[in-house]
Motif scaffolding. Structure first.
Motif, PDB file in Angstrom:
ATOM      1  N   PRO A 434       0.796  -1.226   0.000  1.00 16.10           N
ATOM      2  CA  PRO A 434       0.000   0.000   0.000  1.00 16.10           C
ATOM      3  C   PRO A 434       0.829   1.278   0.000  1.00 16.10           C
ATOM      4  O   PRO A 434       0.277   2.351  -0.154  1.00 16.10           O
ATOM      5  N   LYS A 435       2.146   1.161   0.305  1.00 14.15           N
ATOM      6  CA  LYS A 435       2.932   2.389   0.341  1.00 14.15           C
ATOM      7  C   LYS A 435       3.014   2.998  -1.043  1.00 14.15           C
ATOM      8  O   LYS A 435       3.010   2.256  -2.008  1.00 14.15           O
ATOM      9  N   TRP A 436       3.181   4.246  -1.283  1.00 12.37           N
ATOM     10  CA  TRP A 436       2.992   5.276  -0.287  1.00 12.37           C
ATOM     11  C   TRP A 436       1.586   5.861  -0.356  1.00 12.37           C
ATOM     12  O   TRP A 436       1.142   6.545   0.554  1.00 12.37           O
ATOM     13  N   HIS A 437       0.924   5.586  -1.412  1.00 12.61           N
ATOM     14  CA  HIS A 437      -0.332   6.326  -1.612  1.00 12.61           C
ATOM     15  C   HIS A 437      -1.537   5.426  -1.853  1.00 12.61           C
ATOM     16  O   HIS A 437      -2.519   5.864  -2.409  1.00 12.61           O
ATOM     17  N   LYS A 438      -1.380   4.171  -1.434  1.00 15.75           N
ATOM     18  CA  LYS A 438      -2.506   3.231  -1.498  1.00 15.75           C
ATOM     19  C   LYS A 438      -3.115   3.137  -2.904  1.00 15.75           C
ATOM     20  O   LYS A 438      -4.333   3.191  -3.074  1.00 15.75           O
ATOM     21  N   VAL A 439      -2.238   3.016  -3.859  1.00 13.56           N
ATOM     22  CA  VAL A 439      -2.714   2.858  -5.234  1.00 13.56           C
ATOM     23  C   VAL A 439      -2.755   1.364  -5.540  1.00 13.56           C
ATOM     24  O   VAL A 439      -1.739   0.674  -5.455  1.00 13.56           O
ATOM     25  N   GLN A 440      -3.910   0.903  -5.872  1.00  8.18           N
ATOM     26  CA  GLN A 440      -4.163  -0.511  -6.135  1.00  8.18           C
ATOM     27  C   GLN A 440      -3.318  -1.021  -7.318  1.00  8.18           C
ATOM     28  O   GLN A 440      -3.315  -0.406  -8.381  1.00  8.18           O
ATOM     29  N   PRO A 441      -2.581  -2.131  -7.150  1.00 10.10           N
ATOM     30  CA  PRO A 441      -1.840  -2.686  -8.295  1.00 10.10           C
ATOM     31  C   PRO A 441      -2.764  -2.935  -9.501  1.00 10.10           C
ATOM     32  O   PRO A 441      -3.915  -3.350  -9.326  1.00 10.10           O
ATOM     33  N   HIS A 442      -2.264  -2.658 -10.662  1.00  7.43           N
ATOM     34  CA  HIS A 442      -3.087  -2.803 -11.864  1.00  7.43           C
ATOM     35  C   HIS A 442      -2.234  -2.977 -13.112  1.00  7.43           C
ATOM     36  O   HIS A 442      -1.065  -2.626 -13.122  1.00  7.43           O
ATOM     37  N   TYR A 443      -2.852  -3.548 -14.112  1.00  5.93           N
ATOM     38  CA  TYR A 443      -2.222  -3.592 -15.424  1.00  5.93           C
ATOM     39  C   TYR A 443      -3.259  -3.135 -16.450  1.00  5.93           C
ATOM     40  O   TYR A 443      -4.463  -3.066 -16.132  1.00  5.93           O
ATOM     41  N   GLY A 444      -2.806  -2.833 -17.654  1.00  6.75           N
ATOM     42  CA  GLY A 444      -3.782  -2.380 -18.639  1.00  6.75           C
ATOM     43  C   GLY A 444      -3.182  -2.145 -20.011  1.00  6.75           C
ATOM     44  O   GLY A 444      -1.968  -2.306 -20.226  1.00  6.75           O
ATOM     45  N   ILE A 445      -4.060  -1.771 -20.892  1.00  5.48           N
ATOM     46  CA  ILE A 445      -3.661  -1.534 -22.283  1.00  5.48           C
ATOM     47  C   ILE A 445      -4.228  -0.179 -22.729  1.00  5.48           C
ATOM     48  O   ILE A 445      -5.330   0.209 -22.321  1.00  5.48           O
ATOM     49  N   ARG A 446      -3.433   0.535 -23.536  1.00 11.27           N
ATOM     50  CA  ARG A 446      -3.908   1.797 -24.107  1.00 11.27           C
ATOM     51  C   ARG A 446      -3.673   1.761 -25.601  1.00 11.27           C
ATOM     52  O   ARG A 446      -2.562   1.457 -26.066  1.00 11.27           O
ATOM     53  N   THR A 447      -4.721   2.049 -26.343  1.00  9.79           N
ATOM     54  CA  THR A 447      -4.564   2.200 -27.790  1.00  9.79           C
ATOM     55  C   THR A 447      -4.605   3.704 -28.066  1.00  9.79           C
ATOM     56  O   THR A 447      -4.626   4.503 -27.143  1.00  9.79           O
ATOM     57  N   HIS A 448      -4.658   4.084 -29.334  1.00 14.69           N
ATOM     58  CA  HIS A 448      -4.755   5.518 -29.607  1.00 14.69           C
ATOM     59  C   HIS A 448      -6.064   6.095 -29.053  1.00 14.69           C
ATOM     60  O   HIS A 448      -6.132   7.239 -28.674  1.00 14.69           O
ATOM     61  N   ARG A 449      -7.082   5.266 -28.973  1.00  8.83           N
ATOM     62  CA  ARG A 449      -8.376   5.793 -28.530  1.00  8.83           C
ATOM     63  C   ARG A 449      -8.850   5.307 -27.157  1.00  8.83           C
ATOM     64  O   ARG A 449      -9.464   6.067 -26.418  1.00  8.83           O
ATOM     65  N   TYR A 450      -8.594   4.052 -26.843  1.00  3.12           N
ATOM     66  CA  TYR A 450      -9.179   3.480 -25.614  1.00  3.12           C
ATOM     67  C   TYR A 450      -8.129   3.069 -24.585  1.00  3.12           C
ATOM     68  O   TYR A 450      -6.976   2.802 -24.930  1.00  3.12           O
ATOM     69  N   LYS A 451      -8.617   2.981 -23.361  1.00  2.00           N
ATOM     70  CA  LYS A 451      -7.763   2.455 -22.294  1.00  2.00           C
ATOM     71  C   LYS A 451      -8.577   1.492 -21.443  1.00  2.00           C
ATOM     72  O   LYS A 451      -9.675   1.816 -21.008  1.00  2.00           O
ATOM     73  N   LEU A 452      -8.011   0.299 -21.234  1.00  2.00           N
ATOM     74  CA  LEU A 452      -8.668  -0.703 -20.397  1.00  2.00           C
ATOM     75  C   LEU A 452      -7.729  -1.047 -19.246  1.00  2.00           C
ATOM     76  O   LEU A 452      -6.557  -1.377 -19.470  1.00  2.00           O
ATOM     77  N   ILE A 453      -8.235  -0.950 -18.008  1.00  2.00           N
ATOM     78  CA  ILE A 453      -7.379  -1.194 -16.835  1.00  2.00           C
ATOM     79  C   ILE A 453      -8.016  -2.260 -15.946  1.00  2.00           C
ATOM     80  O   ILE A 453      -9.245  -2.259 -15.757  1.00  2.00           O
ATOM     81  N   HIS A 454      -7.178  -3.127 -15.381  1.00  2.00           N
ATOM     82  CA  HIS A 454      -7.668  -4.100 -14.407  1.00  2.00           C
ATOM     83  C   HIS A 454      -6.972  -3.886 -13.074  1.00  2.00           C
ATOM     84  O   HIS A 454      -5.754  -4.023 -12.973  1.00  2.00           O
ATOM     85  N   PHE A 455      -7.749  -3.527 -12.042  1.00  2.00           N
ATOM     86  CA  PHE A 455      -7.231  -3.404 -10.676  1.00  2.00           C
ATOM     87  C   PHE A 455      -7.488  -4.743 -10.002  1.00  2.00           C
ATOM     88  O   PHE A 455      -8.647  -5.145  -9.851  1.00  2.00           O
ATOM     89  N   TYR A 456      -6.440  -5.416  -9.590  1.00  2.00           N
ATOM     90  CA  TYR A 456      -6.628  -6.828  -9.238  1.00  2.00           C
ATOM     91  C   TYR A 456      -6.196  -7.222  -7.833  1.00  2.00           C
ATOM     92  O   TYR A 456      -6.467  -8.320  -7.385  1.00  2.00           O
TER      93      TYR A 456
END
Ligand code: SGN
Ligand code: CA
Length: 530
Positions: A434-456
């Motif tokens: 959780p250090k330092w800012h409690k940002v949930q681990p995630h992975y994802g993909i970005r194209t020129h138009r879209y972004k898909l993210i999975h917080f897991y």
């Protein structure tokens, strides 16, 4: 006995001066590299990008690089945090491959592995790294190194402690850290390197990293009136669970050190630390009881953004000094100059400071590059570039073979011509929690138009953004019926990229990476400083 070929001998004899001059030409033609990197410098705070802060806080010197060369508008990092981004830049590999995937309890960078500076050095370049390093172990692959080691390798704005060539430690008390790094870089170019060789210099500022302490000469900036807020300064995070749970809100998580609140007299060292850190975890406080609510939030924001931009002004001045030095010494034509940052930063967008997310402000990096022999002035390029591409590109520019193990790809063709296209999607993975800012681990993909993210990590949340219609990423479209087809396509592409980059482990294995505790071997307290 083999027959002597007299004809060939004669030909070689006649051609010899020509062969010789070709070799010489090759040596003197090899471009020098000046790779400038700051820490946490958001794209919107580089005026060449003409975003919302451009007029308020211009960076005329950094912009000179784009005026002489190319501004790349879609450059992203693979893991938006300091050490990991730097490790990816050096190796041309994703975090899970180079082994440095988090700053906290992630161990030290394995300096025995292949890095691009090592390849430059092996091919006859004089190499140096000066300034912020933040990878724990002593730099490898450099003929000269002078890197900050105090404050856990972060370095400090005042009295920074440097490790020189892995041996001597020195406290620099005379200059602000930005001015010191700028001074050391020019000093190395002028007095310390072997001038017969081409060079590859990386010099890296601490600024404008937290706690945003500018050099006194910039305190006269922004003294009248308030600076504007970004559009989504007041975000309620609806439809985005991970975003709701973080600890990086300007309103609730800035501490007294960030806001430059003087402590009372007589505190012990421990008490002083406690005093300054107050606010980190949402403890409420106000500098005076009448300041509350939106006014308090704005007050914190003004303290923050003004100091941040003053630090940026310091970096801009330093970059100007380097560009002037190259001009005055007739080196600009044969030198590739890069300006970038290890990742972006939130300047109030979503109500935040810090980075880590795959949302645009921290995912994007500024990237400006000039090389008059190859790049047309004032070029603009919006191809999808990654930090793991920097190493192969620089090697390519210097005609050094790119190892196949590098996962990034050279974008040299894009520098030559604007019409070339690179990849159609980029892949991202962040682990620290959780250090330092409690940002949930995630992975994802970005194209020129879209972004898909999975917080897991300890949730299972997907987010989808249409960047064309929702550039501020406020409207999570995941789960909307009309986007089913797009989501399916993106998930397929995402899987493909995970396989390609060998990041196709199970979610459980990914969680283990976040939980892994690798203690640092490096310990600054063991070093003698003078
Ligand atoms: C420090 C900062 C954090 C920051 C990390 C990582 N706290 O711990 O706010 O996210 O560095 O930054 S501070 O109070 O010590 O400034 S990074 O650039 O090194 O990744
Ligand atoms: Ca950083």
């Amino acid at each position: 006995m083999r027959k002597i070929n007299f004809k060939l001998l004669l030909l070689l004899f006649i051609a010899q001066p020509w062969v010789q001059s070709q070799v010489e030409k090759k040596v003197s033609d090899r471009p020098n590299i000046v790779f400038i990197m700051s820490d946490d410098h958001a794209v919107s705070a580089v005026s060449a990008y003409k975003e919302w802060l451009a007029k308020i806080a211009p960076t005329p010197n950094i912009d000179r690089i784009a005026e002489n060369g190319m501004l790349m508008t879609r450059t992203f990092n693979t893991n938006s945090i300091c050490g990991p981004s730097r490790a990816s830049i050096l190796t041309g590999k994703y975090s899970h491959v180079n082994g440095f995937f988090k700053n906290e309890k992630g161990g030290d960078f394995d300096g025995t592995q292949m890095t691009f500076p090592k390849l430059f050095q092996a091919s006859g370049y004089e190499t140096a790294v000066i300034g912020k390093w933040h990878l724990g172990t002593t730099p490898t692959g450099f003929d000269y190194s002078k890197v900050m080691i105090n404050w856990g390798g972060q370095g400090t704005y005042f009295n920074p402690v440097f490790l020189v060539n892995g041996k001597d430690t020195i406290v620099e008390r005379q200059r602000h850290s930005t001015a010191q790094v700028a001074h050391d870089a020019i000093n190395w170019l002028e007095n310390k390197r072997d001038k017969k060789k081409p060079f590859m210099l990386m010099y890296q500022f601490k600024a404008p990293h937290r706690p945003w302490q500018p050099d006194a000469e910039f305190n006269s900036l922004f003294t009248t009136g308030d600076l504007p807020h970004p559009k989504n300064f007041n975000d309620n995070y609806s439809g985005r669970r991970a975003a709701k749970e973080q600890w990086m809100e300007i309103e609730n998580h800035m501490n007294r050190r960030d806001l430059k609140i003087d402590p009372p007299d007589g505190l012990s060292k421990y008490e002083l630390n406690e005093y300054y850190a107050f606010g980190n975890q949402g403890q409420f406080w106000t500098p005076n009881d009448t300041l509350q609510g939106d006014d308090l939030k704005n007050w914190k924001y003004q303290r923050y953004i003004k100091d941040y931009l003053r630090c940026v002004a310091g970096v801009d001045k330093a970059v100007g000094q380097m560009l002037d030095y190259l001009d005055e010494n007739d080196m600009s034509d044969n030198t590739i100059v890069v300006y970038t940052s290890d990742q972006g930063f939130y300047l109030g967008e979503h109500g935040w400071f810090d980075k880590r997310w795959m949302y645009e402000e921290s995912f994007r990096m500024p990237f400006l590059i000039s090389y008059p022999k190859l790049i047309k002035p004032k070029s603009l390029n919006s191809n999808l570039i990654l930090n793991i591409d920097f190493a192969p590109t620089l090697l390519d520019l210097a005609s050094i073979d790119i190892p196949i193990e590098m996962q990034g790809q050279s974008f040299l063709p894009l520098l030559k011509s604007n019409s070339k296209r690179s990849r159609d999607a980029v892949y991202y993975h962040y682990y620290e929690y959780p250090k330092w800012h409690k940002v949930q681990p995630h992975y994802g993909i970005r194209t020129h138009r879209y972004k898909l993210i999975h917080f897991y990590y300890n949730m299972d949340e997907w987010e989808l953004y249409d960047l064309e219609n929702d550039p501020n990423e406020m409207n999570n479209l995941y789960g909307k019926l009309s986007y089913e087809r797009i989501i399916k396509k993106l998930k397929k592409k995402l899987k493909k990229l995970q396989v390609k980059y060998k990041d196709d482990m199970s979610i459980d294995e990914m969680r283990k990476m976040t939980d892994m505790v690798v203690e640092r071997i490096y310990n600054e307290e063991n070093l003698n400083t003078r």
